[in-house]
Design an enzyme around this catalytic site. Structure first.
Site, PDB file in Angstrom:
ATOM      1  N   GLY A  37       4.707  -2.609 -13.371  1.00  0.00           N
ATOM      2  CA  GLY A  37       5.324  -3.078 -12.402  1.00  0.00           C
ATOM      3  C   GLY A  37       4.346  -3.289 -11.193  1.00  0.00           C
ATOM      4  O   GLY A  37       3.482  -2.741 -11.028  1.00  0.00           O
ATOM      5  N   GLN A  41       2.490  -4.869  -2.402  1.00  0.00           N
ATOM      6  CA  GLN A  41       1.143  -4.376  -2.844  1.00  0.00           C
ATOM      7  C   GLN A  41       0.372  -5.556  -2.955  1.00  0.00           C
ATOM      8  O   GLN A  41      -1.108  -5.246  -3.118  1.00  0.00           O
ATOM      9  CB  GLN A  41       1.534  -4.026  -4.321  1.00  0.00           C
ATOM     10  CG  GLN A  41       1.973  -2.666  -4.367  1.00  0.00           C
ATOM     11  CD  GLN A  41       2.133  -2.169  -5.927  1.00  0.00           C
ATOM     12  OE1 GLN A  41       3.016  -2.490  -6.569  1.00  0.00           O
ATOM     13  NE2 GLN A  41       1.256  -1.182  -6.250  1.00  0.00           N
ATOM     14  N   CYS A  63       0.244   4.088 -10.180  1.00  0.00           N
ATOM     15  CA  CYS A  63       0.499   3.095  -9.470  1.00  0.00           C
ATOM     16  C   CYS A  63      -0.573   2.160  -9.232  1.00  0.00           C
ATOM     17  O   CYS A  63      -1.911   2.765  -9.132  1.00  0.00           O
ATOM     18  CB  CYS A  63       0.676   3.657  -8.069  1.00  0.00           C
ATOM     19  SG  CYS A  63       1.119   2.240  -6.737  1.00  0.00           S
ATOM     20  N   LEU A  64      -0.742   1.036  -9.160  1.00  0.00           N
ATOM     21  CA  LEU A  64      -1.782   0.087  -9.136  1.00  0.00           C
ATOM     22  C   LEU A  64      -2.749   0.101  -7.558  1.00  0.00           C
ATOM     23  O   LEU A  64      -3.787  -0.284  -7.583  1.00  0.00           O
ATOM     24  CB  LEU A  64      -1.414  -1.474  -9.283  1.00  0.00           C
ATOM     25  CG  LEU A  64      -1.025  -1.792 -10.684  1.00  0.00           C
ATOM     26  CD1 LEU A  64      -0.679  -3.176 -10.630  1.00  0.00           C
ATOM     27  CD2 LEU A  64      -2.122  -1.404 -11.754  1.00  0.00           C
ATOM     28  N   HIS A 106      10.364   3.152  -8.356  1.00  0.00           N
ATOM     29  CA  HIS A 106       9.074   3.288  -8.073  1.00  0.00           C
ATOM     30  C   HIS A 106       8.755   1.962  -7.274  1.00  0.00           C
ATOM     31  O   HIS A 106       8.253   1.812  -6.207  1.00  0.00           O
ATOM     32  CB  HIS A 106       8.178   3.341  -8.968  1.00  0.00           C
ATOM     33  CG  HIS A 106       6.598   3.370  -8.513  1.00  0.00           C
ATOM     34  ND1 HIS A 106       5.716   4.454  -8.770  1.00  0.00           N
ATOM     35  CD2 HIS A 106       5.836   2.331  -8.200  1.00  0.00           C
ATOM     36  CE1 HIS A 106       4.565   4.005  -8.337  1.00  0.00           C
ATOM     37  NE2 HIS A 106       4.697   2.762  -7.889  1.00  0.00           N
ATOM     38  N   GLU A 107       9.231   0.760  -7.933  1.00  0.00           N
ATOM     39  CA  GLU A 107       8.879  -0.567  -7.238  1.00  0.00           C
ATOM     40  C   GLU A 107       9.618  -0.894  -6.100  1.00  0.00           C
ATOM     41  O   GLU A 107       9.237  -1.520  -4.897  1.00  0.00           O
ATOM     42  CB  GLU A 107       8.954  -1.804  -8.119  1.00  0.00           C
ATOM     43  CG  GLU A 107       8.225  -1.781  -9.507  1.00  0.00           C
ATOM     44  CD  GLU A 107       6.477  -1.203  -9.138  1.00  0.00           C
ATOM     45  OE1 GLU A 107       6.260  -1.644  -7.964  1.00  0.00           O
ATOM     46  OE2 GLU A 107       6.002  -0.787  -9.750  1.00  0.00           O
ATOM     47  N   HIS A 146       8.332   0.553  -2.923  1.00  0.00           N
ATOM     48  CA  HIS A 146       7.389  -0.132  -2.390  1.00  0.00           C
ATOM     49  C   HIS A 146       8.150  -1.016  -1.439  1.00  0.00           C
ATOM     50  O   HIS A 146       7.246  -1.339  -0.235  1.00  0.00           O
ATOM     51  CB  HIS A 146       6.692  -0.869  -3.518  1.00  0.00           C
ATOM     52  CG  HIS A 146       5.443  -0.039  -4.329  1.00  0.00           C
ATOM     53  ND1 HIS A 146       4.312   0.637  -3.417  1.00  0.00           N
ATOM     54  CD2 HIS A 146       5.168   0.090  -5.505  1.00  0.00           C
ATOM     55  CE1 HIS A 146       3.490   1.088  -4.102  1.00  0.00           C
ATOM     56  NE2 HIS A 146       3.936   0.661  -5.375  1.00  0.00           N
TER      57      HIS A 146
HETATM   58 NI    NI Z   1       3.111   1.458  -7.168  1.00  0.00          NI
END
Ligand code: NI
Length: 185
Positions: A46, A51, A98-99, A140-141, A144
């Site tokens: 995701g 991000q 998470c990236l 989660h996304e 963000h």
């Molecule tokens: Ni994330």
């Protein structure tokens, strides 16, 4: 198409509430394509626009989050201006990464099931349900897009440990990047 830089925490952009998408045009479709390339390059499931430093309520999710291996080669889910229609009272604790925190994994409690209303890249409204990893990935996304990150969901102690690990990982990444730059001179 281009691979974009994923901003690591604590980049201030990750604390921003993203603005609504209003124009469903070629520029938007280009952003989606670039985000898809970036997510594939990072091997993520995701990615939210915030991000990669883009102030839009837009996220993409791999079908892997919903269907497992069978979803791996299917087109990604594109969610624009997503809204949570419903979430279950029942929750489940599971591992999350998470990236923006590469190499950090923590246990986070999330609703077991959610129902989301969103638009696709053409502006068409649709609804989708996510369960387990699917619900976790969506929430989660969406977080963000609100400027919320996964460490905001855990205890003070877990947060402190996760941040320590993240700082160590980031230092190691920077040292490796310096070393690569030195070698290529
Ligand atoms: Ni994330």
């Amino acid at each position: 198409m281009a691979v974009l830089d994923v901003l690591p925490y604590p980049n201030p952009f990750l604390r921003k509430r993203a603005g609504d998408v209003e124009d469903f045009d070629d520029r938007l479709r280009q952003i989606v394509a670039d985000m898809e390339e970036t997510m594939a390059d990072e091997d993520g499931i995701g990615l939210a626009a915030t991000q990669v430093g883009i102030d839009l309520r837009l996220l993409i999710l791999s079908r892997y989050a919903f269907e497992g291996e069978a979803g791996k080669d299917k087109p990604n889910l594109v969610m624009i201006n997503p809204e949570i229609v419903w979430e279950s009272d029942e929750t489940v604790v599971g591992e999350e990464g998470c990236l923006s925190f590469p190499g950090v994994f923590i246990q986070v409690e999330r609703p077991q099931k959610v129902r989301i209303r969103a638009r696709d890249a053409d502006g068409e409204t649709y609804e989708i349900e996510g369960e387990g990893l699917g619900a976790r990935a969506i929430l989660h996304e969406i977080d963000h897009l609100e400027g919320v990150v996964m460490i905001d969901h855990v205890s003070h102690l877990t947060r402190k440990r996760a941040l320590k690990k993240h700082q160590r990982n980031q230092k190691a990444l920077q040292a490796r990047a310096r070393e690569d730059a030195r070698k290529s001179r």
